[in-house]
Scaffold this active site. Structure first.
Site, PDB file in Angstrom:
ATOM      1  N   TYR A   1     -12.194   6.555   2.880  1.00  0.00           N
ATOM      2  CA  TYR A   1     -11.297   7.324   1.722  1.00  0.00           C
ATOM      3  C   TYR A   1     -11.309   9.449   1.042  1.00  0.00           C
ATOM      4  O   TYR A   1     -12.382   9.870   1.467  1.00  0.00           O
ATOM      5  CB  TYR A   1     -11.514   6.506   0.245  1.00  0.00           C
ATOM      6  CG  TYR A   1      -9.787   6.533  -0.709  1.00  0.00           C
ATOM      7  CD1 TYR A   1      -8.775   6.082  -0.058  1.00  0.00           C
ATOM      8  CD2 TYR A   1      -9.993   7.058  -1.754  1.00  0.00           C
ATOM      9  CE1 TYR A   1      -7.349   6.602  -0.874  1.00  0.00           C
ATOM     10  CE2 TYR A   1      -8.928   6.920  -2.810  1.00  0.00           C
ATOM     11  CZ  TYR A   1      -8.209   6.145  -2.072  1.00  0.00           C
ATOM     12  OH  TYR A   1      -6.405   6.120  -2.504  1.00  0.00           O
TER      13      TYR A   1
ATOM     14  N   ASN B   1      -0.675  -0.919  -7.291  1.00  0.00           N
ATOM     15  CA  ASN B   1       0.046  -1.724  -5.904  1.00  0.00           C
ATOM     16  C   ASN B   1       1.698  -1.071  -6.626  1.00  0.00           C
ATOM     17  O   ASN B   1       2.213  -0.786  -6.257  1.00  0.00           O
ATOM     18  CB  ASN B   1       0.031  -2.677  -5.397  1.00  0.00           C
ATOM     19  CG  ASN B   1      -1.414  -2.272  -4.599  1.00  0.00           C
ATOM     20  OD1 ASN B   1      -1.110  -1.223  -3.534  1.00  0.00           O
ATOM     21  ND2 ASN B   1      -1.286  -3.320  -4.214  1.00  0.00           N
TER      22      ASN B   1
ATOM     23  N   VAL C   1       1.571  -2.743  -1.959  1.00  0.00           N
ATOM     24  CA  VAL C   1       2.690  -1.906  -2.380  1.00  0.00           C
ATOM     25  C   VAL C   1       4.145  -2.373  -1.679  1.00  0.00           C
ATOM     26  O   VAL C   1       4.638  -2.336  -2.496  1.00  0.00           O
ATOM     27  CB  VAL C   1       2.245  -0.840  -1.939  1.00  0.00           C
ATOM     28  CG1 VAL C   1       3.628   0.701  -2.451  1.00  0.00           C
ATOM     29  CG2 VAL C   1       1.246   0.175  -2.660  1.00  0.00           C
TER      30      VAL C   1
END
Length: 331
Positions: A56, A128, A157
């Site tokens: 990430y 989201n 999402v």
């Protein structure tokens, strides 16, 4: 009180469930300004898994407790501390290590939520839904009746994009990567649902009656970005917010130069960093009210206790049809 547990990792590695484990801890002593919160539910997001593997874009220092969002119930306030009352359902601060039975948080950062709303749906409020809302509002001025196209439409999402678009009078073209995902997106209210492929632009044109699509939302990257660009109107915008395909976005000079298509990126963590807190709270409150009213939700595949963290991570990293949640055992 049940044993307090937290899902902690002290290293990162290619197999995410191998580096994390449930660790017991003692009930903490609170100081002024702090609140002890019993976690009600916390989701496992793709970004959370990428933190375990080290892939990430922003990684917490080790050791760390997993989980970037969730909801809880206040069970104790520190001395001389003002904040949500004991018993109040609250939104946990982003990035606070929510895969735990309990956590300590600054009372001032706890956002009260409706006590009678589904905590599992509220648990997914921070990441989201605001991502979907901002993707629809902050890049292209859309009017009721306009079309939006997205890939990764069966993602968390993606499901919120479908629902928020419908609430705003927008129509959606939803691209998925496998036939088995079509029915789920249709059930969420997607106007058009198609499986990705080389003839995507022609199929989108047929399905929409040749509508001029000004906004494309890209969660996949790689050649999928190129295929998305080919469905858009001249001078349209693609917004990329993920790389589910594991490759950089690809867009040809034909789209960028000759058709004036713009490619932009969106990262919610940056939005939280640069946006004034009142604006953040206004968006989160609006979305929380929609969730409480049953107008906004996302499919949940399974729930696991903190002690089952390895199984939960394995399930979240595999093929699934809904979210995986950590739902700690309650007293």
């Amino acid at each position: 009180m049940t044993t307090m547990l937290k899902a902690q990792y002290s290293e990162r590695g290619p197999v995410p469930q191998a580096v994390i484990e449930a660790v017991p801890f003692e009930r903490p002593t609170l100081t002024q300004g702090q609140a002890l919160v019993a976690v009600l539910a916390a989701p496992i997001n793709p970004s959370d898994v990428l933190m375990l593997t080290g892939q990430y874009g922003m990684l917490p220092p080790l050791p760390a407790v997993g989980g970037s969002e969730g909801v809880g119930r206040v069970i104790e306030l520190g001395p001389d501390t003002q904040g949500p009352a004991v018993g109040q359902t609250v939104l946990l601060p982003a990035g606070s290590g929510t895969w735990a039975s309990h956590l300590v948080a600054p009372a001032a950062r706890l956002l009260p939520l409706p006590n009678d709303a589904d905590p599992k749906q509220l648990a997914m409020l921070t990441v989201n839904p605001p991502t979907a809302s901002l993707l629809l509002s902050d890049f292209v001025q859309l009017q009721p009746g306009d079309w939006v196209i997205q890939n990764g439409a069966n993602s968390g999402v993606g499901s919120y994009v479908v629902q928020l678009a419908r609430l705003r009078g927008l129509k959606t073209v939803n691209i998925v990567r496998r036939e088995a995902a079509v029915a789920g997106v249709q059930a969420q209210g997607g106007d058009v649902v198609l499986v990705d492929g080389d003839d995507l632009a022609a199929r989108v044109q047929t399905a929409t009656g040749g509508a001029a699509i000004k906004l494309g939302i890209d969660a996949v990257g790689g050649k999928a970005t190129m295929r998305l660009a080919g469905t858009l109107a001249e001078s349209a915008t693609i917004v990329n917010y993920g790389a589910l395909g594991g490759e950089p976005c690809t867009v040809s000079p034909r789209e960028l130069v000759f058709r004036d298509v713009t490619l932009k990126g969106f990262w919610l963590a940056r939005w939280f960093r640069v946006t004034p807190q009142p604006q953040q709270l206004a968006l989160l409150t609006e979305l929380a009210n929609l969730i409480a009213a049953g107008k906004l939700s996302t499919p949940i595949q399974a729930s696991y206790e903190v002690a089952q963290i390895k199984q939960a991570i394995a399930a979240a990293a595999g093929e699934r049809q809904g979210k995986i949640l950590i739902v700690p055992a309650q007293d």
